[in-house]
Design an enzyme around this catalytic site. Sequence first.
Site, PDB file in Angstrom:
ATOM      1  N   LYS A  56       0.862  -1.202   0.000  1.00 31.69           N
ATOM      2  CA  LYS A  56       0.000   0.000   0.000  1.00 31.69           C
ATOM      3  C   LYS A  56       0.883   1.231   0.000  1.00 31.69           C
ATOM      4  CE  LYS A  56      -2.176   0.969   4.485  1.00 31.69           C
ATOM      5  NZ  LYS A  56      -3.393   0.985   5.293  1.00 31.69           N
ATOM      6  N   LYS A 116      -7.114  -6.401  -2.770  1.00 36.11           N
ATOM      7  CA  LYS A 116      -7.764  -5.608  -1.732  1.00 36.11           C
ATOM      8  C   LYS A 116      -8.278  -4.347  -2.399  1.00 36.11           C
ATOM      9  CE  LYS A 116      -7.467  -5.059   3.133  1.00 36.11           C
ATOM     10  NZ  LYS A 116      -7.605  -3.650   3.478  1.00 36.11           N
ATOM     11  N   GLU A 165     -15.002  -8.686   5.198  1.00 36.63           N
ATOM     12  CA  GLU A 165     -14.547  -7.759   6.250  1.00 36.63           C
ATOM     13  C   GLU A 165     -15.700  -7.168   7.057  1.00 36.63           C
ATOM     14  OE1 GLU A 165     -11.413  -4.884   5.308  1.00 36.63           O
ATOM     15  OE2 GLU A 165     -12.711  -3.348   6.185  1.00 36.63           O
ATOM     16  N   ASN A 186     -11.849  -5.788  11.016  1.00 30.84           N
ATOM     17  CA  ASN A 186     -10.948  -4.653  10.823  1.00 30.84           C
ATOM     18  C   ASN A 186     -10.997  -3.749  12.042  1.00 30.84           C
ATOM     19  OD1 ASN A 186      -9.236  -2.702   9.819  1.00 30.84           O
ATOM     20  ND2 ASN A 186     -10.204  -2.633   7.797  1.00 30.84           N
ATOM     21  N   SER A 217      -5.533  -4.581  10.391  1.00 34.32           N
ATOM     22  CA  SER A 217      -5.094  -3.271  10.907  1.00 34.32           C
ATOM     23  C   SER A 217      -4.693  -3.363  12.380  1.00 34.32           C
ATOM     24  CB  SER A 217      -6.184  -2.193  10.757  1.00 34.32           C
ATOM     25  OG  SER A 217      -6.703  -2.156   9.454  1.00 34.32           O
TER      26      SER A 217
HETATM   27  O1  LIG Z   1      -5.850   2.539   5.569  1.00 39.90           O
HETATM   28  C1  LIG Z   1      -6.759   3.378   5.487  1.00 39.90           C
HETATM   29  O2  LIG Z   1      -6.603   4.589   5.788  1.00 39.90           O
HETATM   30  C2  LIG Z   1      -8.117   2.985   4.969  1.00 39.90           C
HETATM   31  C3  LIG Z   1      -9.115   3.933   4.874  1.00 39.90           C
HETATM   32  C4  LIG Z   1     -10.366   3.608   4.392  1.00 39.90           C
HETATM   33  C5  LIG Z   1     -10.628   2.313   3.985  1.00 39.90           C
HETATM   34  C6  LIG Z   1      -9.634   1.343   4.078  1.00 39.90           C
HETATM   35  C7  LIG Z   1      -8.395   1.673   4.583  1.00 39.90           C
HETATM   36  N1  LIG Z   1      -7.393   0.755   4.651  1.00 39.90           N
HETATM   37  C8  LIG Z   1      -7.534  -0.598   4.318  1.00 39.90           C
HETATM   38  C9  LIG Z   1      -7.142  -1.410   5.480  1.00 39.90           C
HETATM   39  O3  LIG Z   1      -7.999  -1.760   6.233  1.00 39.90           O
HETATM   40  C10 LIG Z   1      -5.680  -1.596   5.734  1.00 39.90           C
HETATM   41  O4  LIG Z   1      -4.943  -1.334   4.581  1.00 39.90           O
HETATM   42  C11 LIG Z   1      -5.245  -2.959   6.252  1.00 39.90           C
HETATM   43  O5  LIG Z   1      -6.101  -3.511   7.186  1.00 39.90           O
HETATM   44  C12 LIG Z   1      -3.845  -2.813   6.883  1.00 39.90           C
HETATM   45  O6  LIG Z   1      -3.890  -1.834   7.897  1.00 39.90           O
HETATM   46  P1  LIG Z   1      -2.554  -1.182   8.482  1.00 39.90           P
HETATM   47  O7  LIG Z   1      -1.664  -2.298   8.948  1.00 39.90           O
HETATM   48  O8  LIG Z   1      -3.009  -0.340   9.628  1.00 39.90           O
HETATM   49  O9  LIG Z   1      -1.924  -0.401   7.379  1.00 39.90           O
END
Ligand SMILES: O=C(O)c1ccccc1NCC(=O)[C@H](O)[C@H](O)COP(=O)(O)O
Length: 267
Positions: A56, A116, A165, A186, A217
Amino acid sequence: MSVLQEIVRDVRADLAAREARVGPAVLEEMVAAAAPPLDAVAALRGDTVRVIAEIKRRSPAKGPLADIDDPAGLAGAYVAGGAAAISVLTEPRRFGGSLADLTAVRAAVPVPVLRKDFIVSAYQLWEARAHGADLVLLIVAALGQPELESLLRQATDLGLTTLVETHDAEEVRRAVDAGARVIGINARNLNTLAVDPGVFATLAALVPDDVVRVAESGVRVPTDVGVYRDAGAAAVLVGEALVTSADPGASVAALVAAGRRPAGASR
Ligand SMILES: O=C(O)c1ccccc1NCC(=O)[C@H](O)[C@H](O)COP(=O)(O)O
């Protein structure tokens, strides 16, 4: 309009443009030529909490995260560190992703690959399979129940595993009712973007034991994986902490080590 509603509005506009460019016959040919999908459910179970490592570049919550010029190389480093699957954010506007990233990662790694994105139409499932995905994300909050059930069925017919999710008890109930075999919880609320890792422990008990539980996340450091493991996670999905790491392979390895279960225990 919430953040999620705004994202889905723009996803629908981009989707209409792609549908006008690439007709269903082209996608059907690509799907027919694609290698068969890998068994993602098997890959996400085992004696260690499985790590789904994410590609990402940026996010609505954090803005720019990493310049990823070589997503295939990054995915290879993740797999060398022990990642069980790779998540590729293909949404372009807010996450900087693309279907080309998915194709490149698919060609580079032997583990299941997750598309994703914000999937609202069967066309996106065909795109996912055409570009080599084994898994797709379905976000309950973005879909009505009939849409969720229909997309889950069509994904299964294409050989795709669905990661469904959720973020609250009602969404978990809807995912279970729809027949999901892999349910993500999530920690990030997609309307406020606030992250509360405690959401996983609250909701995990609502997910039947034969369903794979994925904590999404909220993993920043290895000890976070142990917390999710003790609350019942089979797998964790990690983005920011890995794309911002100076050594992504070593960071994955540290998360895998932190997720070991006592001998004989598996999810
Ligand atoms: O990451 C964001 O800001 C976000 C905002 C709106 C919808 C989805 C979003 N992200 C997708 C995800 O849930 C994360 O990329 C994924 O779970 C990994 O999370 P992280 O480890 O905190 O980057």
